[in-house]
Scaffold this motif. Structure first.
Motif, short mmCIF file in Angstrom:
data_model
loop_
_atom_site.label_atom_id
_atom_site.label_comp_id
_atom_site.label_asym_id
_atom_site.label_seq_id
_atom_site.Cartn_x
_atom_site.Cartn_y
_atom_site.Cartn_z
N ALA A 93 -2.62 2.48 -9.86
CA ALA A 93 -2.87 1.96 -8.51
C ALA A 93 -1.91 0.85 -8.09
O ALA A 93 -1.62 0.70 -6.89
N GLN A 94 -1.41 0.07 -9.04
CA GLN A 94 -0.68 -1.15 -8.71
C GLN A 94 0.56 -0.96 -7.84
O GLN A 94 0.75 -1.72 -6.89
N PRO A 95 1.43 0.04 -8.09
CA PRO A 95 2.60 0.19 -7.22
C PRO A 95 2.23 0.41 -5.74
O PRO A 95 2.85 -0.19 -4.85
N ALA A 96 1.23 1.22 -5.48
CA ALA A 96 0.81 1.44 -4.08
C ALA A 96 0.19 0.17 -3.50
O ALA A 96 0.44 -0.18 -2.34
N ALA A 97 -0.60 -0.54 -4.30
CA ALA A 97 -1.21 -1.79 -3.84
C ALA A 97 -0.13 -2.81 -3.52
O ALA A 97 -0.19 -3.49 -2.48
N ASP A 98 0.86 -2.93 -4.39
CA ASP A 98 1.95 -3.88 -4.16
C ASP A 98 2.70 -3.53 -2.88
O ASP A 98 3.03 -4.42 -2.08
N GLN A 99 2.97 -2.26 -2.68
CA GLN A 99 3.71 -1.81 -1.51
C GLN A 99 2.99 -2.17 -0.22
O GLN A 99 3.62 -2.50 0.77
N HIS A 100 1.66 -2.12 -0.25
CA HIS A 100 0.87 -2.39 0.97
C HIS A 100 0.31 -3.81 0.99
O HIS A 100 -0.46 -4.16 1.88
N ARG A 101 0.65 -4.58 -0.04
CA ARG A 101 0.23 -5.98 -0.12
C ARG A 101 -1.29 -6.14 -0.06
O ARG A 101 -1.81 -6.99 0.66
N VAL A 102 -1.97 -5.29 -0.83
CA VAL A 102 -3.42 -5.41 -0.98
C VAL A 102 -3.72 -5.50 -2.47
O VAL A 102 -2.98 -4.96 -3.29
N PRO A 103 -4.79 -6.18 -2.84
CA PRO A 103 -5.12 -6.28 -4.27
C PRO A 103 -5.75 -4.98 -4.77
O PRO A 103 -6.28 -4.18 -3.99
N VAL A 104 -5.71 -4.80 -6.08
CA VAL A 104 -6.44 -3.70 -6.71
C VAL A 104 -7.82 -4.26 -7.03
O VAL A 104 -7.95 -5.21 -7.80
N THR A 105 -8.83 -3.70 -6.41
CA THR A 105 -10.21 -4.11 -6.67
C THR A 105 -10.78 -3.22 -7.76
O THR A 105 -10.69 -2.00 -7.67
N HIS A 106 -11.36 -3.85 -8.76
CA HIS A 106 -11.90 -3.08 -9.89
C HIS A 106 -13.32 -2.62 -9.58
O HIS A 106 -14.10 -3.35 -8.97
N TYR A 107 -13.63 -1.41 -10.01
CA TYR A 107 -15.00 -0.91 -9.97
C TYR A 107 -15.34 -0.42 -11.37
O TYR A 107 -14.46 -0.04 -12.14
N PHE A 108 -16.59 -0.46 -11.69
CA PHE A 108 -17.05 -0.12 -13.03
C PHE A 108 -17.09 1.39 -13.20
O PHE A 108 -17.78 2.09 -12.45
N SER A 109 -16.36 1.90 -14.18
CA SER A 109 -16.23 3.34 -14.38
C SER A 109 -17.55 4.02 -14.73
O SER A 109 -17.71 5.22 -14.50
N LYS A 110 -18.48 3.29 -15.27
CA LYS A 110 -19.77 3.87 -15.65
C LYS A 110 -20.83 3.65 -14.57
O LYS A 110 -21.98 3.94 -14.77
N GLY A 111 -20.40 3.14 -13.41
CA GLY A 111 -21.34 2.90 -12.32
C GLY A 111 -21.84 4.20 -11.71
O GLY A 111 -21.33 5.28 -11.99
#
Length: 179
Positions: A93-111
């Motif tokens: 996710a990080q390259p796309a987030a960096d390109q758009h200047r938005v943070p990567v928000t974490h979500y719980f994989s077992k949610g």
């Protein structure tokens, strides 16, 4: 009286044009371009290394794929990026987030996927949202966002990209491609 008829005809014509103009629809906008339209772009993390059995990073091929994803999404109006707590999803996710200047928000994989999808649908009404998951969660995420059944992803597939466009009418339109 011909002048009176011409005047009535002209008034009738103008009134008709005004009614027709009121009935004309605006040109269709692209999902995510404004109004109450949102696109959810959902992918599985890119190719993972075998450097850590619990939380592997991406391989060189995986890092290249993450870069291709960012390039593919360069013109999208990305407003949010979500990835699970694992390094492989965050690195995807990080390259796309960096390109758009938005943070990567974490979500719980077992949610609970249905709860997550409902939350994302409430929170995001326009723009585009990138969600990075896993082979065992992406089909369920896409299904919860689109209301459609999605076939499973094999452990060797990393190239599927799902797009759920939800228009102002509230109707979800699902497309699948490869990247």
């Amino acid at each position: 009286m011909p002048h009176k008829h011409a005047l009535l005809h002209c008034c009738f014509l103008l009134a008709s044009l005004a009614v027709l103009a009121g009935c004309a629809s605006a040109p269709p906008s692209h999902p995510g371009s404004g109004g109450n339209e949102v696109s959810f772009i959902v992918v599985r993390h890119a190719e993972k290394a075998n450097d850590d059995p619990e939380d592997p990073t991406l391989t060189a091929t995986g890092r290249e794929r993450a870069g291709r994803l960012a390039t593919l999404l360069a013109d999208e109006p990305i407003t949010a990026v979500y990835a699970t707590e694992f390094r492989r999803t965050q690195q995807t996710a990080q390259p796309a987030a960096d390109q758009h200047r938005v943070p990567v928000t974490h979500y719980f994989s077992k949610g609970t996927i249905a709860e997550l999808a409902a939350q994302w649908l409430r929170q995001h009404r326009q723009g585009a949202v990138l969600i990075v998951g896993h082979s065992n969660t992406v089909p369920e995420i896409v299904g919860a966002l689109s209301g459609q059944n999605v076939e499973p992803i094999s452990d060797s597939q990393y190239n599927r990209l799902y797009r759920v466009d939800i228009g102002a009418d509230g109707v979800a339109r699902l497309t699948q491609s490869e990247y």
